[in-house]
Design a protein around this motif. Structure first.
Motif, PDB file in Angstrom:
ATOM      1  N   THR A  58       0.870  -1.172   0.000  1.00  0.00           N
ATOM      2  CA  THR A  58       0.000   0.000   0.000  1.00  0.00           C
ATOM      3  C   THR A  58       0.907   1.222   0.000  1.00  0.00           C
ATOM      4  O   THR A  58       1.885   1.252   0.745  1.00  0.00           O
ATOM      5  CB  THR A  58      -0.896   0.042   1.247  1.00  0.00           C
ATOM      6  N   TYR A  59       0.579   2.215  -0.835  1.00  0.00           N
ATOM      7  CA  TYR A  59       1.451   3.382  -0.977  1.00  0.00           C
ATOM      8  C   TYR A  59       0.710   4.677  -0.684  1.00  0.00           C
ATOM      9  O   TYR A  59      -0.483   4.819  -0.950  1.00  0.00           O
ATOM     10  CB  TYR A  59       1.983   3.463  -2.421  1.00  0.00           C
ATOM     11  N   LYS A  60       1.448   5.624  -0.191  1.00  0.00           N
ATOM     12  CA  LYS A  60       0.971   7.015  -0.117  1.00  0.00           C
ATOM     13  C   LYS A  60       0.761   7.490  -1.558  1.00  0.00           C
ATOM     14  O   LYS A  60       1.551   7.172  -2.443  1.00  0.00           O
ATOM     15  CB  LYS A  60       2.040   7.861   0.579  1.00  0.00           C
ATOM     16  N   ASP A  61      -0.306   8.254  -1.765  1.00  0.00           N
ATOM     17  CA  ASP A  61      -0.663   8.645  -3.132  1.00  0.00           C
ATOM     18  C   ASP A  61       0.485   9.327  -3.870  1.00  0.00           C
ATOM     19  O   ASP A  61       0.715   9.076  -5.058  1.00  0.00           O
ATOM     20  CB  ASP A  61      -1.877   9.576  -3.109  1.00  0.00           C
ATOM     21  N   SER A  62       1.214  10.176  -3.184  1.00  0.00           N
ATOM     22  CA  SER A  62       2.229  10.978  -3.870  1.00  0.00           C
ATOM     23  C   SER A  62       3.452  10.178  -4.310  1.00  0.00           C
ATOM     24  O   SER A  62       4.287  10.695  -5.055  1.00  0.00           O
ATOM     25  CB  SER A  62       2.678  12.143  -2.976  1.00  0.00           C
ATOM     26  N   VAL A  63       3.577   8.925  -3.866  1.00  0.00           N
ATOM     27  CA  VAL A  63       4.734   8.121  -4.280  1.00  0.00           C
ATOM     28  C   VAL A  63       4.341   6.976  -5.208  1.00  0.00           C
ATOM     29  O   VAL A  63       5.214   6.252  -5.686  1.00  0.00           O
ATOM     30  CB  VAL A  63       5.511   7.569  -3.057  1.00  0.00           C
ATOM     31  N   LYS A  64       3.060   6.809  -5.457  1.00  0.00           N
ATOM     32  CA  LYS A  64       2.617   5.733  -6.341  1.00  0.00           C
ATOM     33  C   LYS A  64       3.253   5.889  -7.715  1.00  0.00           C
ATOM     34  O   LYS A  64       3.288   6.986  -8.279  1.00  0.00           O
ATOM     35  CB  LYS A  64       1.089   5.745  -6.454  1.00  0.00           C
ATOM     36  N   GLY A  65       3.741   4.793  -8.236  1.00  0.00           N
ATOM     37  CA  GLY A  65       4.382   4.812  -9.536  1.00  0.00           C
ATOM     38  C   GLY A  65       5.851   5.203  -9.487  1.00  0.00           C
ATOM     39  O   GLY A  65       6.567   5.073 -10.492  1.00  0.00           O
ATOM     40  N   ARG A  66       6.312   5.686  -8.339  1.00  0.00           N
ATOM     41  CA  ARG A  66       7.726   6.077  -8.195  1.00  0.00           C
ATOM     42  C   ARG A  66       8.472   5.205  -7.187  1.00  0.00           C
ATOM     43  O   ARG A  66       9.661   4.935  -7.350  1.00  0.00           O
ATOM     44  CB  ARG A  66       7.827   7.543  -7.748  1.00  0.00           C
ATOM     45  N   PHE A  67       7.789   4.770  -6.142  1.00  0.00           N
ATOM     46  CA  PHE A  67       8.410   3.980  -5.082  1.00  0.00           C
ATOM     47  C   PHE A  67       7.880   2.552  -5.133  1.00  0.00           C
ATOM     48  O   PHE A  67       6.699   2.328  -5.441  1.00  0.00           O
ATOM     49  CB  PHE A  67       8.095   4.560  -3.709  1.00  0.00           C
ATOM     50  N   THR A  68       8.742   1.612  -4.783  1.00  0.00           N
ATOM     51  CA  THR A  68       8.342   0.206  -4.708  1.00  0.00           C
ATOM     52  C   THR A  68       8.876  -0.396  -3.420  1.00  0.00           C
ATOM     53  O   THR A  68      10.092  -0.357  -3.172  1.00  0.00           O
ATOM     54  CB  THR A  68       8.880  -0.589  -5.899  1.00  0.00           C
ATOM     55  N   ILE A  69       7.978  -0.940  -2.615  1.00  0.00           N
ATOM     56  CA  ILE A  69       8.382  -1.640  -1.402  1.00  0.00           C
ATOM     57  C   ILE A  69       8.412  -3.139  -1.690  1.00  0.00           C
ATOM     58  O   ILE A  69       7.563  -3.658  -2.432  1.00  0.00           O
ATOM     59  CB  ILE A  69       7.434  -1.318  -0.218  1.00  0.00           C
ATOM     60  N   SER A  70       9.397  -3.821  -1.128  1.00  0.00           N
ATOM     61  CA  SER A  70       9.484  -5.260  -1.310  1.00  0.00           C
ATOM     62  C   SER A  70      10.048  -5.874  -0.036  1.00  0.00           C
ATOM     63  O   SER A  70      10.720  -5.198   0.748  1.00  0.00           O
ATOM     64  CB  SER A  70      10.365  -5.616  -2.510  1.00  0.00           C
ATOM     65  N   ARG A  71       9.763  -7.149   0.150  1.00  0.00           N
ATOM     66  CA  ARG A  71      10.274  -7.844   1.317  1.00  0.00           C
ATOM     67  C   ARG A  71      11.009  -9.099   0.908  1.00  0.00           C
ATOM     68  O   ARG A  71      10.579  -9.789  -0.038  1.00  0.00           O
ATOM     69  CB  ARG A  71       9.160  -8.148   2.316  1.00  0.00           C
ATOM     70  N   ASP A  72      12.098  -9.385   1.580  1.00  0.00           N
ATOM     71  CA  ASP A  72      12.902 -10.583   1.345  1.00  0.00           C
ATOM     72  C   ASP A  72      12.946 -11.323   2.670  1.00  0.00           C
ATOM     73  O   ASP A  72      13.850 -11.129   3.477  1.00  0.00           O
ATOM     74  CB  ASP A  72      14.293 -10.169   0.867  1.00  0.00           C
ATOM     75  N   ASN A  73      11.953 -12.169   2.884  1.00  0.00           N
ATOM     76  CA  ASN A  73      11.851 -12.849   4.179  1.00  0.00           C
ATOM     77  C   ASN A  73      13.058 -13.752   4.445  1.00  0.00           C
ATOM     78  O   ASN A  73      13.487 -13.896   5.586  1.00  0.00           O
ATOM     79  CB  ASN A  73      10.559 -13.646   4.251  1.00  0.00           C
ATOM     80  N   ALA A  74      13.600 -14.336   3.400  1.00  0.00           N
ATOM     81  CA  ALA A  74      14.733 -15.248   3.576  1.00  0.00           C
ATOM     82  C   ALA A  74      15.933 -14.526   4.178  1.00  0.00           C
ATOM     83  O   ALA A  74      16.699 -15.105   4.960  1.00  0.00           O
ATOM     84  CB  ALA A  74      15.116 -15.865   2.241  1.00  0.00           C
ATOM     85  N   ASN A  75      16.084 -13.236   3.813  1.00  0.00           N
ATOM     86  CA  ASN A  75      17.205 -12.448   4.329  1.00  0.00           C
ATOM     87  C   ASN A  75      16.780 -11.456   5.396  1.00  0.00           C
ATOM     88  O   ASN A  75      17.576 -10.602   5.800  1.00  0.00           O
ATOM     89  CB  ASN A  75      17.899 -11.719   3.181  1.00  0.00           C
ATOM     90  N   ASN A  76      15.523 -11.573   5.824  1.00  0.00           N
ATOM     91  CA  ASN A  76      15.012 -10.718   6.903  1.00  0.00           C
ATOM     92  C   ASN A  76      15.208  -9.230   6.594  1.00  0.00           C
ATOM     93  O   ASN A  76      15.628  -8.440   7.434  1.00  0.00           O
ATOM     94  CB  ASN A  76      15.701 -11.063   8.237  1.00  0.00           C
ATOM     95  N   THR A  77      14.876  -8.876   5.351  1.00  0.00           N
ATOM     96  CA  THR A  77      15.141  -7.516   4.868  1.00  0.00           C
ATOM     97  C   THR A  77      13.943  -6.964   4.108  1.00  0.00           C
ATOM     98  O   THR A  77      13.226  -7.716   3.430  1.00  0.00           O
ATOM     99  CB  THR A  77      16.374  -7.513   3.942  1.00  0.00           C
TER     100      THR A  77
END
Length: 120
Positions: A58-77
């Protein structure tokens, strides 16, 4: 308990990119929603992006299309890829565990922050 350490901040020009990382120690992040928040001088902390346990962002409107959040559970990051940066994106960026919504509740588990500065 999970302990968080952010990295990857820096100074870039308008239009530049940065990739923030949040490394967790202690408990695994698998059981947590994770999020990125920011706070500019003189302003309140605001939610930028959160990602649930299943990987839905879920993104703040002003960053949609510019920011990407991702999770790497295997590396706890957790990462925040930021592109097309603007001066208004300048702030201290914080990682938070147990953050399922974009509201910066104080009872989240917070890191110490990493500074992002975007010059025009």
């Amino acid at each position: 308990q999970v302990h968080l350490a952010e990295s990857g901040g820096g100074s870039v020009q308008t239009g530049g990119s940065l990739r923030l990382s949040c490394s967790a120690s202690g408990n695994k992040i698998d059981d947590y929603c994770m999020g990125w928040f920011r706070q500019a001088p003189g302003k309140g902390r605001e939610g930028v992006a959160v990602i649930d346990r299943g990987g839905t962002p879920t993104y703040k409107d002003s960053v949609k299309g510019r920011f990407t959040i991702s999770r790497d559970n295997a590396n706890n990051t957790v990462h925040l890829q930021m592109t097309s940066l603007k001066p208004e994106d300048s702030a201290m960026y914080y990682c938070a565990a147990d953050s399922c919504v974009l509201i910066p509740y104080t009872d989240y588990l917070w890191g110490q922050g990493t500074q992002v500065t975007v010059s025009s």
